[in-house]
Design an enzyme around this catalytic site. Structure first.
Site, short mmCIF file in Angstrom:
data_model
loop_
_atom_site.label_atom_id
_atom_site.label_comp_id
_atom_site.label_asym_id
_atom_site.label_seq_id
_atom_site.Cartn_x
_atom_site.Cartn_y
_atom_site.Cartn_z
N ALA A 2 11.39 -38.98 -28.47
CA ALA A 2 11.60 -38.66 -27.06
C ALA A 2 10.80 -37.44 -26.64
O ALA A 2 11.19 -36.70 -25.74
CB ALA A 2 13.09 -38.42 -26.82
N GLY A 32 7.51 -37.49 -25.69
CA GLY A 32 6.35 -37.82 -24.86
C GLY A 32 6.39 -37.19 -23.47
O GLY A 32 7.45 -36.81 -22.98
N LYS A 68 10.67 -37.70 -18.99
CA LYS A 68 10.88 -39.12 -18.73
C LYS A 68 12.25 -39.62 -19.19
O LYS A 68 12.93 -40.34 -18.45
CB LYS A 68 9.77 -39.93 -19.42
CG LYS A 68 9.96 -41.42 -19.30
CD LYS A 68 8.71 -42.20 -19.70
CE LYS A 68 8.55 -42.34 -21.18
NZ LYS A 68 7.42 -43.21 -21.54
N HIS A 104 39.52 -45.56 7.01
CA HIS A 104 38.34 -45.50 7.89
C HIS A 104 37.64 -44.15 7.85
O HIS A 104 38.31 -43.12 7.83
CB HIS A 104 38.72 -45.75 9.35
CG HIS A 104 39.85 -46.69 9.52
ND1 HIS A 104 39.68 -48.04 9.67
CD2 HIS A 104 41.19 -46.47 9.53
CE1 HIS A 104 40.86 -48.62 9.79
NE2 HIS A 104 41.80 -47.69 9.70
N ASN A 136 48.93 -41.21 3.51
CA ASN A 136 48.05 -41.91 4.44
C ASN A 136 47.00 -40.92 4.96
O ASN A 136 47.34 -39.88 5.52
CB ASN A 136 48.85 -42.47 5.62
CG ASN A 136 47.96 -43.31 6.53
OD1 ASN A 136 47.80 -44.50 6.32
ND2 ASN A 136 47.36 -42.65 7.52
C1 UD1 Z 1 4.50 -47.51 -28.37
C2 UD1 Z 1 3.89 -48.25 -29.55
C3 UD1 Z 1 3.57 -49.68 -29.11
C4 UD1 Z 1 4.82 -50.35 -28.61
C5 UD1 Z 1 5.50 -49.54 -27.50
C6 UD1 Z 1 6.88 -50.08 -27.21
C7 UD1 Z 1 2.68 -46.56 -30.83
C8 UD1 Z 1 1.35 -46.00 -31.17
N1 UD1 Z 1 2.68 -47.58 -29.97
O1 UD1 Z 1 3.52 -47.48 -27.32
O2 UD1 Z 1 3.04 -50.40 -30.21
O3 UD1 Z 1 4.51 -51.66 -28.14
O4 UD1 Z 1 5.68 -48.17 -27.94
O5 UD1 Z 1 7.44 -49.43 -26.10
O6 UD1 Z 1 3.67 -46.10 -31.36
N2 UD1 Z 1 6.51 -39.96 -28.41
C9 UD1 Z 1 6.80 -38.79 -29.10
N3 UD1 Z 1 5.77 -37.99 -29.51
C10 UD1 Z 1 4.46 -38.29 -29.27
C11 UD1 Z 1 4.18 -39.49 -28.58
C12 UD1 Z 1 5.22 -40.30 -28.17
O7 UD1 Z 1 7.96 -38.48 -29.34
O8 UD1 Z 1 3.59 -37.51 -29.69
C13 UD1 Z 1 7.64 -40.80 -27.98
C14 UD1 Z 1 7.66 -41.04 -26.49
O9 UD1 Z 1 8.49 -40.07 -25.85
C15 UD1 Z 1 8.27 -42.43 -26.36
C16 UD1 Z 1 7.90 -43.09 -27.69
O10 UD1 Z 1 7.49 -42.08 -28.57
O11 UD1 Z 1 9.68 -42.41 -26.25
C17 UD1 Z 1 6.75 -44.09 -27.52
O12 UD1 Z 1 5.64 -43.40 -26.98
P1 UD1 Z 1 4.81 -43.98 -25.78
O13 UD1 Z 1 3.73 -43.00 -25.44
O14 UD1 Z 1 5.70 -44.46 -24.70
O15 UD1 Z 1 4.12 -45.20 -26.55
P2 UD1 Z 1 3.65 -46.57 -25.95
O16 UD1 Z 1 2.28 -46.41 -25.41
O17 UD1 Z 1 4.71 -47.12 -25.07
MG MG Z 2 6.39 -46.31 -23.96
#
Ligand code: UD1
Ligand code: MG
Length: 422
Positions: free
Chosen positions: A10, A12, A23, A330, A344
């Site tokens: 989580a 990202g 997010k 109402h 009431n």
């Molecule tokens: C990722 C998968 C993809 C899959 C998709 C499903 C990889 C490389 N790709 O892509 O194959 O189909 O999820 O939803 O894993 N996150 C971190 N740290 C980071 C990067 C990401 O914690 O450095 C977390 C994000 O917060 C997110 C999750 O990992 O919750 C997935 O990352 P995201 O960037 O959404 O990957 P996708 O491009 O969706």
């Molecule tokens: Mg994703």
């Protein structure tokens, strides 16, 4: 099922959300996206749950996750790096590690349980949940050999034209043998295009090492749905909203018009209660049996409504408790109020609970009668069976004893009611 530890990714940035809010904290039906994922690990009773946080980590840590361990990823170096951050916590653990993405609120516990079961039974090094979806745009593709054997996960950016046509995608739910996982993570190389370490590269590396990797394909393509944009958020909301409405209807609640009724997560409603059109019921609300709510009512968090209550059009209730059989039919507002049974609340009544600084409480006794358009400036108290005349204003701090009639601006007691029933 409690023979695994879970890692939820989580950290990202959620760039495509165009938001100051991390997010995973965006809400779907009144509940943060991450909470839905945590519900899965809770329901399956993980031995421990590690949530990898990075972007906006303070907000995430403050908002969610009782009973979880937060692991910080200071630089967002990709999903493999995020998992690797948990190594210090898990280096002595021997068993299954479940990895989930924090941005998939439609994930169901049943499908994750099925993957865990298959993983344990097959004694695989890794097991990956896949789905066949109409539009695989943005997901990692499941690459298979001529015999249908799983050979790799190819990210969209790195896929060949042929691979990009593959409809079987990586949901982002994985089970790993802990020892094999942390052994192989060291070998993951930086993806030159995205400058990230991909967790998905682990699969090819494990296979090259002669390890067993299995897949489970879900028929429910909604579980794969990851939130990346506000449009995705609205789509997830539409699906979860329908699920919540179905749950209430199946448990004996009449929803007259599901199309215009919004009931958030974290709401309980008793049997034979009717929810009329264009009504919104927010999270953290409890409604009893045989009530009638709406049309066009708004019930806000912290509200407790007992059995047989009627709340009608343009009525709003916030952080209030209503006893059995209260009528509020109402256009009126009850905020921070406790209302006794059988009271009431007339048309247009307002509890003025906010004085500009504090939220103050109003107590309305059982069987009290609050006349139309009365304003009760909180804090104050109307005793059991008391009557407040139409259009009266009860000033701040003024209490009307039980069984009295008060009228005027400011409201003054003018007489006693003789026939107060118990
Ligand atoms: C990722 C998968 C993809 C899959 C998709 C499903 C990889 C490389 N790709 O892509 O194959 O189909 O999820 O939803 O894993 N996150 C971190 N740290 C980071 C990067 C990401 O914690 O450095 C977390 C994000 O917060 C997110 C999750 O990992 O919750 C997935 O990352 P995201 O960037 O959404 O990957 P996708 O491009 O969706
Ligand atoms: Mg994703």
């Amino acid at each position: 099922m409690n023979n695994f530890k879970a890692i939820i990714l989580a950290a990202g940035r959620g760039t495509r959300m165009k938001s100051e809010i991390p997010k995973v904290l965006h809400k779907v039906c009144g509940k943060a996206i991450l909470e839905y994922v945590l519900d899965v690990t809770k329901a399956l009773r993980s031995l421990a749950t590690y949530v990898v946080v990075g972007h906006g980590y303070k907000k995430v840590m403050d908002s969610v996750g009782e009973g979880v361990i937060f692991v910080q990823q200071d630089k967002l170096l990709g999903t493999a790096d995020a998992v690797n951050r948990c190594f210090s916590h898990l280096k002595d653990y021997r068993g299954t590690i479940l990895v989930l993405c924090g941005d998939t609120p439609l994930l169901s516990k049943d499908i994750v349980a099925a993957l865990l079961k298959q993983h344990l039974r097959s004694k695989a090094s890794a097991s990956v949940l896949t789905a066949n979806i109409g539009n695989p745009q943005g997901y990692g593709r499941i690459v298979r050999d001529e015999k249908g054997g799983f050979s790799a996960i190819r990210e969209q950016k790195d896929a060949s034209i042929e691979e990009a046509k593959i409809k079987e995608i990586n949901v982002g739910v994985y089970c790993f043998n802990s020892k094999d996982l942390f052994g192989i993570l060291k070998k993951v190389k930086l993806n030159p295009g995205k400058k990230e370490f991909y967790l998905t590269d682990v699969i090819e590396l494990l296979l090259a090492d002669g390890k067993k990797v299995t897949t489970l394909t879900t028929r429910d393509e909604t579980v794969a749905f990851g939130i990346n944009t506000r449009e995705d958020l609205a789509c997830a909301q539409a699906i979860i909203r329908q699920r919540l409405l179905s749950k209430h209807m199946l448990s004996g609640v009449t929803v007259v018009d599901p199309q215009t009724t919004f009931i958030e997560a974290g709401v309980s409603i008793g049997r034979d209660t009717i929810i009329h059109p264009m009504t919104t019921i927010h999270t953290d609300v409890r409604i009893g049996k045989n009530c009638s709510i709406g049309p066009m009512a708004r019930i806000r968090p912290g509200t407790r409504i007992s059995d047989g209550v009627e709340i009608g059009n343009f009525a709003e209730v916030s952080r209030s408790s209503l006893g059995c059989g209260v009528f509020q039919k109402h256009f009126s507002f009850l905020g921070d109020a406790t209302v006794g049974r059988g009271a009431n609340i007339g048309a247009g009544v307002v509890t003025a609970n906010f004085d500009g600084v504090n939220k103050n409480k109003t107590f309305i006794g059982r069987q009290a009668f609050i006349g139309s358009d009365a304003i009760l400036v909180a804090p104050n108290k109307v005793g059991a069976g008391a009557m407040i005349g139409a259009g009266s204003v009860l000033p701040k701090g003024r209490n009307i004893p039980a069984g009295m009639v008060a009228v005027g601006i400011p409201a003054r007691v003018i007489k006693k009611i003789s026939n107060l029933s118990s």
